[in-house]
Design a protein around this motif. Structure first.
Motif, PDB file in Angstrom:
ATOM      1  N   LEU A 151      50.168  36.610  48.295  1.00 12.60           N
ATOM      2  CA  LEU A 151      48.972  37.394  48.607  1.00 12.60           C
ATOM      3  C   LEU A 151      49.330  38.849  48.907  1.00 12.60           C
ATOM      4  O   LEU A 151      48.645  39.777  48.485  1.00 12.60           O
ATOM      5  N   GLU A 152      50.428  39.033  49.639  1.00 12.34           N
ATOM      6  CA  GLU A 152      50.872  40.387  49.942  1.00 12.34           C
ATOM      7  C   GLU A 152      51.332  41.110  48.687  1.00 12.34           C
ATOM      8  O   GLU A 152      51.146  42.313  48.545  1.00 12.34           O
ATOM      9  N   ALA A 153      51.942  40.351  47.758  1.00  6.91           N
ATOM     10  CA  ALA A 153      52.452  40.963  46.525  1.00  6.91           C
ATOM     11  C   ALA A 153      51.317  41.435  45.632  1.00  6.91           C
ATOM     12  O   ALA A 153      51.391  42.502  45.023  1.00  6.91           O
ATOM     13  N   ILE A 154      50.269  40.645  45.542  1.00  3.55           N
ATOM     14  CA  ILE A 154      49.180  40.986  44.621  1.00  3.55           C
ATOM     15  C   ILE A 154      48.245  42.036  45.205  1.00  3.55           C
ATOM     16  O   ILE A 154      47.559  42.752  44.485  1.00  3.55           O
ATOM     17  N   ARG A 155      48.246  42.178  46.550  1.00  2.00           N
ATOM     18  CA  ARG A 155      47.306  43.092  47.185  1.00  2.00           C
ATOM     19  C   ARG A 155      47.459  44.534  46.707  1.00  2.00           C
ATOM     20  O   ARG A 155      46.451  45.176  46.373  1.00  2.00           O
ATOM     21  N   PRO A 156      48.678  45.119  46.624  1.00  2.00           N
ATOM     22  CA  PRO A 156      48.775  46.496  46.165  1.00  2.00           C
ATOM     23  C   PRO A 156      48.287  46.689  44.739  1.00  2.00           C
ATOM     24  O   PRO A 156      47.883  47.783  44.359  1.00  2.00           O
ATOM     25  N   ALA A 157      48.340  45.656  43.905  1.00  2.00           N
ATOM     26  CA  ALA A 157      47.882  45.791  42.523  1.00  2.00           C
ATOM     27  C   ALA A 157      46.405  46.122  42.475  1.00  2.00           C
ATOM     28  O   ALA A 157      45.921  46.748  41.541  1.00  2.00           O
ATOM     29  N   PHE A 158      45.664  45.686  43.483  1.00  2.00           N
ATOM     30  CA  PHE A 158      44.230  45.954  43.510  1.00  2.00           C
ATOM     31  C   PHE A 158      43.862  46.970  44.588  1.00  2.00           C
ATOM     32  O   PHE A 158      42.685  47.235  44.790  1.00  2.00           O
ATOM     33  N   ALA A 159      44.885  47.519  45.283  1.00  2.00           N
ATOM     34  CA  ALA A 159      44.678  48.570  46.273  1.00  2.00           C
ATOM     35  C   ALA A 159      43.718  48.118  47.363  1.00  2.00           C
ATOM     36  O   ALA A 159      42.532  47.930  47.137  1.00  2.00           O
ATOM     37  N   GLU A 160      44.233  47.994  48.577  1.00  2.00           N
ATOM     38  CA  GLU A 160      43.467  47.404  49.667  1.00  2.00           C
ATOM     39  C   GLU A 160      42.260  48.235  50.058  1.00  2.00           C
ATOM     40  O   GLU A 160      41.320  47.726  50.664  1.00  2.00           O
ATOM     41  N   ASP A 161      42.237  49.536  49.724  1.00  3.30           N
ATOM     42  CA  ASP A 161      41.107  50.360  50.121  1.00  3.30           C
ATOM     43  C   ASP A 161      40.029  50.447  49.038  1.00  3.30           C
ATOM     44  O   ASP A 161      39.106  51.251  49.136  1.00  3.30           O
ATOM     45  N   LEU A 162      40.107  49.614  47.996  1.00  4.30           N
ATOM     46  CA  LEU A 162      39.081  49.627  46.958  1.00  4.30           C
ATOM     47  C   LEU A 162      37.815  48.929  47.444  1.00  4.30           C
ATOM     48  O   LEU A 162      37.886  47.910  48.139  1.00  4.30           O
ATOM     49  N   PRO A 163      36.646  49.446  47.061  1.00  2.00           N
ATOM     50  CA  PRO A 163      35.406  48.710  47.327  1.00  2.00           C
ATOM     51  C   PRO A 163      35.443  47.345  46.656  1.00  2.00           C
ATOM     52  O   PRO A 163      36.001  47.182  45.561  1.00  2.00           O
ATOM     53  N   ALA A 164      34.829  46.365  47.302  1.00  2.00           N
ATOM     54  CA  ALA A 164      34.868  44.985  46.790  1.00  2.00           C
ATOM     55  C   ALA A 164      34.289  44.909  45.382  1.00  2.00           C
ATOM     56  O   ALA A 164      34.765  44.134  44.547  1.00  2.00           O
ATOM     57  N   ASP A 165      33.254  45.695  45.105  1.00  2.00           N
ATOM     58  CA  ASP A 165      32.645  45.668  43.775  1.00  2.00           C
ATOM     59  C   ASP A 165      33.631  46.127  42.705  1.00  2.00           C
ATOM     60  O   ASP A 165      33.653  45.590  41.594  1.00  2.00           O
ATOM     61  N   ASP A 166      34.470  47.096  43.050  1.00  6.25           N
ATOM     62  CA  ASP A 166      35.470  47.569  42.099  1.00  6.25           C
ATOM     63  C   ASP A 166      36.535  46.514  41.843  1.00  6.25           C
ATOM     64  O   ASP A 166      37.018  46.352  40.719  1.00  6.25           O
ATOM     65  N   VAL A 167      36.928  45.794  42.882  1.00  5.89           N
ATOM     66  CA  VAL A 167      37.925  44.729  42.716  1.00  5.89           C
ATOM     67  C   VAL A 167      37.382  43.639  41.804  1.00  5.89           C
ATOM     68  O   VAL A 167      38.062  43.179  40.890  1.00  5.89           O
ATOM     69  N   ARG A 168      36.126  43.234  42.049  1.00  5.18           N
ATOM     70  CA  ARG A 168      35.515  42.214  41.179  1.00  5.18           C
ATOM     71  C   ARG A 168      35.451  42.696  39.739  1.00  5.18           C
ATOM     72  O   ARG A 168      35.741  41.946  38.802  1.00  5.18           O
ATOM     73  N   PHE A 169      35.076  43.951  39.566  1.00  2.31           N
ATOM     74  CA  PHE A 169      34.940  44.488  38.213  1.00  2.31           C
ATOM     75  C   PHE A 169      36.297  44.521  37.502  1.00  2.31           C
ATOM     76  O   PHE A 169      36.398  44.165  36.323  1.00  2.31           O
ATOM     77  N   LEU A 170      37.338  44.944  38.218  1.00  5.24           N
ATOM     78  CA  LEU A 170      38.660  44.976  37.606  1.00  5.24           C
ATOM     79  C   LEU A 170      39.102  43.574  37.194  1.00  5.24           C
ATOM     80  O   LEU A 170      39.645  43.379  36.104  1.00  5.24           O
ATOM     81  N   LEU A 171      38.865  42.597  38.052  1.00  3.23           N
ATOM     82  CA  LEU A 171      39.233  41.227  37.708  1.00  3.23           C
ATOM     83  C   LEU A 171      38.493  40.763  36.455  1.00  3.23           C
ATOM     84  O   LEU A 171      39.064  40.096  35.593  1.00  3.23           O
ATOM     85  N   GLU A 172      37.224  41.137  36.328  1.00  4.22           N
ATOM     86  CA  GLU A 172      36.466  40.782  35.121  1.00  4.22           C
ATOM     87  C   GLU A 172      37.076  41.429  33.883  1.00  4.22           C
ATOM     88  O   GLU A 172      37.175  40.813  32.813  1.00  4.22           O
ATOM     89  N   ARG A 173      37.488  42.693  34.026  1.00  2.42           N
ATOM     90  CA  ARG A 173      38.085  43.395  32.883  1.00  2.42           C
ATOM     91  C   ARG A 173      39.405  42.735  32.467  1.00  2.42           C
ATOM     92  O   ARG A 173      39.690  42.583  31.284  1.00  2.42           O
ATOM     93  N   LEU A 174      40.204  42.360  33.460  1.00  2.00           N
ATOM     94  CA  LEU A 174      41.479  41.730  33.141  1.00  2.00           C
ATOM     95  C   LEU A 174      41.274  40.350  32.521  1.00  2.00           C
ATOM     96  O   LEU A 174      42.002  39.951  31.609  1.00  2.00           O
ATOM     97  N   LEU A 175      40.262  39.631  32.987  1.00  2.00           N
ATOM     98  CA  LEU A 175      39.932  38.339  32.373  1.00  2.00           C
ATOM     99  C   LEU A 175      39.444  38.524  30.942  1.00  2.00           C
ATOM    100  O   LEU A 175      39.702  37.694  30.071  1.00  2.00           O
ATOM    101  N   TYR A 176      38.712  39.594  30.701  1.00  2.00           N
ATOM    102  CA  TYR A 176      38.292  39.931  29.335  1.00  2.00           C
ATOM    103  C   TYR A 176      39.532  40.036  28.451  1.00  2.00           C
ATOM    104  O   TYR A 176      39.604  39.420  27.364  1.00  2.00           O
ATOM    105  N   LEU A 177      40.521  40.799  28.885  1.00  2.00           N
ATOM    106  CA  LEU A 177      41.735  40.957  28.099  1.00  2.00           C
ATOM    107  C   LEU A 177      42.453  39.631  27.891  1.00  2.00           C
ATOM    108  O   LEU A 177      42.896  39.311  26.782  1.00  2.00           O
ATOM    109  N   LEU A 178      42.552  38.856  28.950  1.00  2.00           N
ATOM    110  CA  LEU A 178      43.299  37.609  28.887  1.00  2.00           C
ATOM    111  C   LEU A 178      42.646  36.566  27.998  1.00  2.00           C
ATOM    112  O   LEU A 178      43.314  35.654  27.511  1.00  2.00           O
TER     113      LEU A 178
END
Length: 549
Positions: A120-147
């Motif tokens: 959990l600590e390792a993956i946290r910086p990849a999504f930057a802890e100070d990001l708004p929750a909506d941005d984190v969800r959106f990034l995860l959707e984009r990465l799932l799109y690619l995958l």
């Protein structure tokens, strides 16, 4: 008269890799390098006079080896270095400092996690802890799109979309743009507005997977300057295999009879003839050797000149102390010149490379820095790096480093600085500086202009980082893979023999997504969009209208 079995034009990573693979299989290989040193952009150079004491070394930029680098590591494992191999000169990093001018930096652990909390600590910086929750969800959707996108969609649709557009950066938070949109630019010179969603997204995922893979270290660095730890043992090994390594041998032209290459004419007038030829020169040099006749015979050669380059060059600061910072890289998120650095002596044991015994007596530390943005005005002279003198570039980079590292105290001070070594490829002009060693950059749609290793000329192959490879990235890894592909094309011409091909690895992605890729393959053949494409459109529209999806 044939002088050699294979003539390799260019002694960078791609050319040396092709020579390595072919020489190990018994081919007589000659490598022609224009410079006085082999290794291309990876080579080290003496930074101080070679007088009574051994010189300090400077470099085009520091090397780093993320977990998805398979080809380069395999080559290193096959290069003897004393009782060990060059791969034994790799050292695992522990942490990356994400430095800011606004406050204390964040530390991202790069060691392999050994617990759920560690993951959990390792993956946290990849999504930057100070990001708004909506941005984190959106990034995860984009990465799932690619995958879940099939390869055809990636190559034919996502290669024509910029990473900036794909992640909707204009409509996301400033933190999202600062922490994520520019993250890959600092590490691998992939520009978010220009680079394709296919390539930047793929590399971003590979870096993330490498962080979470328990079987491999996240990243390595070398335990000495590159030429000491890698290139010199490599050249020794190639010579023991019988390879003829010729430095200071620039090529003037390739002789072509309409079907085959018949010779390589050097600048001094000598002609080297071979049965097979490997072109392994940089992207800015290749078009000067591609004649109209060659381009007609192999149109993919003519498209090389459409590929774009940018500047990503390094400087080494020699210090009176070993300022360790973190045991890994530093990323300066607010620096206008997109700086990254590594404090190197902590990775260089004295029995491998004793800094204290080299150059000026006062030198105890080496801070190696890369500038990736040469177009944005700096904070001292208010000019882009391109318009500065070499002295101004040095002052500007040093000042940007201090602005990030001295936020909560004095980490870097002027009295620490003994000397510096700026990449000699940066040369002064009347307008500022020029760059004799630019870097290929990925741009939207550039995949169609990247040639394969095996082109439509009977005895010519390509081995350089602009060749189409699995990573599609200007890097040692891509150049090494291209060298292997070039060697395999040569081996295919000797199909009657028992030569085993050089191994080439695909990029690894979790197999759990394969069923979704197969479904998308059907959708793509039917002309249907990816299911996540609608989500992207709706979210972008609603944000522009001030609403929420």
């Amino acid at each position: 008269m044939v002088d050699t079995d294979v003539a390799v034009v260019g002694g960078g990573i791609g050319g040396l890799t092709a020579a390595h693979e072919l020489a190990e299989r018994g081919f007589d290989v000659t490598v022609l390098e224009a410079n006085d040193r082999f290794g291309g952009k990876a080579r080290s150079m003496p930074a101080t006079p070679e007088t009574e004491t051994p010189p300090l070394h400077g470099e085009h930029g520091f090397r780093f080896f993320p977990a998805f680098y398979r080809h380069v590591i395999d080559t290193m494992e096959r290069i003897p270095d004393g009782d060990d191999t060059v791969a034994d000169n790799l050292v695992e990093t522990d942490a990356t400092l994400i430095a800011s001018v606004d406050g204390p930096g964040q530390i991202a652990d790069t060691r392999t996690p050994d617990s759920l909390r560690g993951w959990l600590e390792a993956i946290r910086p990849a999504f930057a802890e100070d990001l708004p929750a909506d941005d984190v969800r959106f990034l995860l959707e984009r990465l799932l799109y690619l995958l879940t996108a099939c390869e055809a969609r990636r190559e034919e649709e996502l290669d024509d979309i910029s990473w900036w557009s794909f992640i909707d950066a204009d409509n996301r938070s400033p933190e999202f743009r600062d922490r994520l949109a520019y993250a890959t630019q600092a590490l691998v010179a992939l520009r978010p507005q220009a680079g394709s969603a296919r390539t930047i997204g793929t590399i971003y995922l590979q870096l993330l997977f490498g962080q979470l893979d328990p079987t491999r270290p996240t990243e390595h660095v070398l335990n000495a300057p590159t030429s000491v730890a890698w290139i010199a043992p490599w050249l020794d090994y190639l010579e023991r295999l019988g390879t003829d390594l010729r430095s200071n041998a620039p090529v003037r032209r390739l002789e072509f009879d309409g079907r085959r290459i018949t010779g390589v004419v050097l600048a001094d007038g000598e002609t080297v003839s071979a049965e097979e030829y490997v072109l392994a020169v940089p992207v800015e040099v290749a078009p000067t050797l591609v004649t109209p006749e060659l381009a007609r015979a192999a149109p993919e050669l003519g498209r090389i000149e459409r590929l774009e380059t940018a500047w990503m060059n390094g400087i080494q600061f020699y210090l009176t102390e070993d300022v360790e910072l973190t045991r890994g890289h530093q990323v300066y998120t607010d620096s206008p010149w997109a700086l990254t650095s590594i404090s190197q002596r902590q990775f260089w044991p004295d029995d491998e490379y004793d800094v204290g015994e080299r150059g000026p007596d006062a030198v105890e530390g080496v801070l190696s820095v890369i500038a990736s943005d040469w177009e944005t005005p700096g904070i001292v002279y208010r000019k882009p790096a391109r318009e500065c003198t070499r002295e101004e570039i040095t002052t500007e980079i040093w000042t940007q480093l201090k602005a990030h590292l001295n936020v909560t105290g004095t980490t870097l001070s002027d009295d620490l600085l003994v000397d510096w070594f700026l990449d000699p490829a940066i040369v002064e002009t009347e307008e500022g500086v020029g760059n004799q060693s630019p870097l290929l950059i990925n741009t939207v749609g550039s995949l169609r202009n990247r040639p394969p290793a095996d082109v439509d000329v009977a005895n010519l192959t390509l081995a350089a980082d602009y060749v189409r490879t699995n990573s599609d990235l200007a890097s040692m890894e891509s150049a090494n893979e291209a060298g292997r592909r070039a060697a395999n094309a040569v081996l295919e011409c000797h199909a009657s023999s028992s030569y085993a091909p050089a191994e080439v690895w695909e990029l690894s992605e979790p197999t759990a997504f394969e069923p979704f890729k197969r479904q998308d393959r059907i959708r793509y053949r039917l002309g249907l969009p990816h299911p996540a494409e609608v989500t992207q459109s709706v979210r972008s529209l609603t944000r522009r209208l001030g609403g929420r999806a």
